[in-house]
Design a protein around this motif. Structure first.
Motif, PDB file in Angstrom:
ATOM      1  N   GLU A  97       0.804  -1.219   0.000  1.00  0.00           N
ATOM      2  CA  GLU A  97       0.000   0.000   0.000  1.00  0.00           C
ATOM      3  C   GLU A  97       0.841   1.274   0.000  1.00  0.00           C
ATOM      4  O   GLU A  97       0.318   2.357  -0.252  1.00  0.00           O
ATOM      5  N   GLY A  98       2.128   1.143   0.326  1.00  0.00           N
ATOM      6  CA  GLY A  98       2.995   2.318   0.339  1.00  0.00           C
ATOM      7  C   GLY A  98       2.628   3.326   1.412  1.00  0.00           C
ATOM      8  O   GLY A  98       2.702   4.533   1.189  1.00  0.00           O
ATOM      9  N   MET A  99       2.224   2.832   2.581  1.00  0.00           N
ATOM     10  CA  MET A  99       1.876   3.718   3.695  1.00  0.00           C
ATOM     11  C   MET A  99       2.080   2.978   5.016  1.00  0.00           C
ATOM     12  O   MET A  99       2.336   1.787   5.026  1.00  0.00           O
ATOM     13  N   PHE A 100       1.955   3.736   6.108  1.00  0.00           N
ATOM     14  CA  PHE A 100       2.138   3.146   7.424  1.00  0.00           C
ATOM     15  C   PHE A 100       0.836   2.533   7.939  1.00  0.00           C
ATOM     16  O   PHE A 100      -0.252   2.991   7.609  1.00  0.00           O
ATOM     17  N   ALA A 101       0.993   1.500   8.746  1.00  0.00           N
ATOM     18  CA  ALA A 101      -0.104   0.898   9.483  1.00  0.00           C
ATOM     19  C   ALA A 101       0.333   0.850  10.939  1.00  0.00           C
ATOM     20  O   ALA A 101       1.524   0.724  11.230  1.00  0.00           O
ATOM     21  N   ARG A 102      -0.630   0.985  11.853  1.00  0.00           N
ATOM     22  CA  ARG A 102      -0.289   0.905  13.273  1.00  0.00           C
ATOM     23  C   ARG A 102      -1.361   0.106  14.001  1.00  0.00           C
ATOM     24  O   ARG A 102      -2.517   0.073  13.604  1.00  0.00           O
ATOM     25  N   TRP A 103      -0.935  -0.548  15.080  1.00  0.00           N
ATOM     26  CA  TRP A 103      -1.845  -1.349  15.901  1.00  0.00           C
ATOM     27  C   TRP A 103      -2.442  -0.434  16.948  1.00  0.00           C
ATOM     28  O   TRP A 103      -1.727   0.201  17.728  1.00  0.00           O
ATOM     29  N   ASP A 104      -3.776  -0.335  17.006  1.00  0.00           N
ATOM     30  CA  ASP A 104      -4.436   0.553  17.962  1.00  0.00           C
ATOM     31  C   ASP A 104      -4.947  -0.183  19.193  1.00  0.00           C
ATOM     32  O   ASP A 104      -5.655   0.387  20.020  1.00  0.00           O
ATOM     33  N   GLY A 105      -4.604  -1.451  19.308  1.00  0.00           N
ATOM     34  CA  GLY A 105      -5.051  -2.256  20.442  1.00  0.00           C
ATOM     35  C   GLY A 105      -6.157  -3.219  20.081  1.00  0.00           C
ATOM     36  O   GLY A 105      -6.441  -4.147  20.823  1.00  0.00           O
ATOM     37  N   GLY A 106      -6.789  -3.012  18.931  1.00  0.00           N
ATOM     38  CA  GLY A 106      -7.860  -3.899  18.510  1.00  0.00           C
ATOM     39  C   GLY A 106      -7.805  -4.233  17.029  1.00  0.00           C
ATOM     40  O   GLY A 106      -8.398  -5.218  16.597  1.00  0.00           O
ATOM     41  N   ALA A 107      -7.109  -3.403  16.251  1.00  0.00           N
ATOM     42  CA  ALA A 107      -7.023  -3.623  14.806  1.00  0.00           C
ATOM     43  C   ALA A 107      -5.830  -2.868  14.238  1.00  0.00           C
ATOM     44  O   ALA A 107      -5.303  -1.944  14.865  1.00  0.00           O
ATOM     45  N   TRP A 108      -5.422  -3.283  13.056  1.00  0.00           N
ATOM     46  CA  TRP A 108      -4.395  -2.560  12.312  1.00  0.00           C
ATOM     47  C   TRP A 108      -5.068  -1.425  11.559  1.00  0.00           C
ATOM     48  O   TRP A 108      -6.006  -1.644  10.803  1.00  0.00           O
ATOM     49  N   VAL A 109      -4.611  -0.200  11.780  1.00  0.00           N
ATOM     50  CA  VAL A 109      -5.158   0.989  11.132  1.00  0.00           C
ATOM     51  C   VAL A 109      -4.152   1.419  10.068  1.00  0.00           C
ATOM     52  O   VAL A 109      -2.996   1.687  10.376  1.00  0.00           O
ATOM     53  N   THR A 110      -4.611   1.466   8.825  1.00  0.00           N
ATOM     54  CA  THR A 110      -3.728   1.792   7.703  1.00  0.00           C
ATOM     55  C   THR A 110      -4.132   3.117   7.078  1.00  0.00           C
ATOM     56  O   THR A 110      -5.316   3.356   6.837  1.00  0.00           O
ATOM     57  N   GLY A 111      -3.140   3.962   6.819  1.00  0.00           N
ATOM     58  CA  GLY A 111      -3.368   5.184   6.063  1.00  0.00           C
ATOM     59  C   GLY A 111      -3.940   6.351   6.838  1.00  0.00           C
ATOM     60  O   GLY A 111      -4.282   7.363   6.247  1.00  0.00           O
ATOM     61  N   ILE A 112      -4.053   6.252   8.140  1.00  0.00           N
ATOM     62  CA  ILE A 112      -4.578   7.364   8.939  1.00  0.00           C
ATOM     63  C   ILE A 112      -3.440   7.909   9.790  1.00  0.00           C
ATOM     64  O   ILE A 112      -2.800   7.172  10.536  1.00  0.00           O
ATOM     65  N   VAL A 113      -3.201   9.210   9.663  1.00  0.00           N
ATOM     66  CA  VAL A 113      -2.170   9.874  10.444  1.00  0.00           C
ATOM     67  C   VAL A 113      -2.866  10.714  11.505  1.00  0.00           C
ATOM     68  O   VAL A 113      -3.744  11.514  11.190  1.00  0.00           O
ATOM     69  N   SER A 114      -2.493  10.542  12.755  1.00  0.00           N
ATOM     70  CA  SER A 114      -3.058  11.326  13.845  1.00  0.00           C
ATOM     71  C   SER A 114      -1.999  12.279  14.358  1.00  0.00           C
ATOM     72  O   SER A 114      -0.874  11.872  14.643  1.00  0.00           O
ATOM     73  N   ALA A 115      -2.365  13.558  14.454  1.00  0.00           N
ATOM     74  CA  ALA A 115      -1.427  14.565  14.944  1.00  0.00           C
ATOM     75  C   ALA A 115      -2.200  15.791  15.413  1.00  0.00           C
ATOM     76  O   ALA A 115      -3.343  16.006  15.000  1.00  0.00           O
ATOM     77  N   ALA A 116      -1.588  16.593  16.261  1.00  0.00           N
ATOM     78  CA  ALA A 116      -2.188  17.852  16.683  1.00  0.00           C
ATOM     79  C   ALA A 116      -1.925  18.934  15.654  1.00  0.00           C
ATOM     80  O   ALA A 116      -2.704  19.858  15.488  1.00  0.00           O
ATOM     81  N   ALA A 117      -0.814  18.821  14.962  1.00  0.00           N
ATOM     82  CA  ALA A 117      -0.443  19.771  13.920  1.00  0.00           C
ATOM     83  C   ALA A 117       0.605  19.119  13.035  1.00  0.00           C
ATOM     84  O   ALA A 117       1.254  18.153  13.437  1.00  0.00           O
ATOM     85  N   ILE A 118       0.745  19.650  11.847  1.00  0.00           N
ATOM     86  CA  ILE A 118       1.793  19.180  10.941  1.00  0.00           C
ATOM     87  C   ILE A 118       2.684  20.369  10.614  1.00  0.00           C
ATOM     88  O   ILE A 118       2.199  21.424  10.207  1.00  0.00           O
ATOM     89  N   SER A 119       3.975  20.181  10.843  1.00  0.00           N
ATOM     90  CA  SER A 119       4.949  21.234  10.580  1.00  0.00           C
ATOM     91  C   SER A 119       5.927  20.768   9.515  1.00  0.00           C
ATOM     92  O   SER A 119       6.305  19.602   9.477  1.00  0.00           O
ATOM     93  N   ILE A 120       6.325  21.703   8.680  1.00  0.00           N
ATOM     94  CA  ILE A 120       7.366  21.450   7.678  1.00  0.00           C
ATOM     95  C   ILE A 120       8.392  22.554   7.831  1.00  0.00           C
ATOM     96  O   ILE A 120       8.050  23.740   7.803  1.00  0.00           O
ATOM     97  N   GLY A 121       9.637  22.150   8.010  1.00  0.00           N
ATOM     98  CA  GLY A 121      10.693  23.130   8.194  1.00  0.00           C
ATOM     99  C   GLY A 121      10.480  24.001   9.420  1.00  0.00           C
ATOM    100  O   GLY A 121      10.838  25.171   9.425  1.00  0.00           O
TER     101      GLY A 121
END
Length: 167
Positions: A97-121
Motif C-alpha cells: 500500500e505504500g503507507m504506514f499501518a499501526r496497531w491501535d489495540g484492537g485492529a491494524w489501522v492503515t493510512g490514517i495519520v493522527s497529529a495535533a499539527a503538521i509542521s514542515i521546516g
C-alpha cells in the motif's frame, strides 16, 4: 520462559544452559519489529516461497502454519516463521500500500495519520479544524456576499497554516 513486558522478548534465566538459543530468538524478534516493513496487511494464508526477512501482518482468519496467530506480525527466518504479538503503537511500513499501518489495540489501522499539527521546516502547515463557514444566502448584492464568503475561506486557510497572512 520469562518474557519482557512490552515486546515479549525471551529473557535469559539465571544459570540457563544454551543461553544463545534464547538470545538468538530475541534478536530474531527484534529483527522483525525494528523499523518494521511488511509485504501486506491482513493476509490469512502464508506465502508459498517467502524470502528470508520478509514479513506480513496476519489477517483475522489465518490458515496453515499461521493458524492461531491472527493479527500478529509473521517474519520468515532461517528457522521458519517467527511471530510478534502487536502492541499499542506498533507501526509498520506496508510495501503493497505504500503507507504506514499501526496497531491501535484492537485492529491494524492503515493510512490514517493522527497529529495535533503538521509542521514542515519548523513552520506549522496544518492545524486543528476551524469552525464552519456559513454558505452565502440572500442579500441584494452578490458581490458583497461573495467577498465575505471568500474572506472567511481565506481566514480559515490562514488559521490552518495553509496560506500566509497578506502583506
Amino acid at each position: 520462559m520469562t518474557k519482557s513486558a512490552r515486546l515479549f522478548l525471551p529473557l535469559l534465566a539465571p544459570g540457563q544452559a544454551q543461553k544463545e538459543i534464547t538470545h538468538n530468538e530475541a534478536l530474531a524478534q527484534l529483527d522483525i519489529i525494528t523499523q518494521a516493513v511488511v509485504q501486506a496487511v491482513g493476509v490469512d494464508v502464508p506465502p508459498a516461497s517467502p524470502a528470508l526477512g520478509e514479513c506480513w501482518i496476519i489477517g483475522p482468519s489465518p490458515e496453515g502454519s499461521w493458524s492461531g496467530m491472527a493479527q500478529h506480525l509473521a517474519g520468515w527466518t532461517e528457522n521458519g516463521w517467527r511471530y510478534v504479538q502487536p502492541f499499542i503503537g506498533l507501526g509498520v511500513w506496508t510495501v503493497d500500500e505504500g503507507m504506514f499501518a499501526r496497531w491501535d489495540g484492537g485492529a491494524w489501522v492503515t493510512g490514517i495519520v493522527s497529529a495535533a499539527a503538521i509542521s514542515i521546516g519548523g513552520e506549522q502547515i496544518i492545524g486543528s479544524r476551524q469552525p464552519a463557514i456559513a454558505n452565502p444566502e440572500g442579500g441584494g448584492t452578490a458581490d458583497v456576499e461573495a467577498r465575505t464568503a471568500i474572506g472567511s475561506i481565506l481566514d480559515a486557510m490562514r488559521a490552518h497554516g495553509l496560506i500566509d497572512e497578506p502583506v
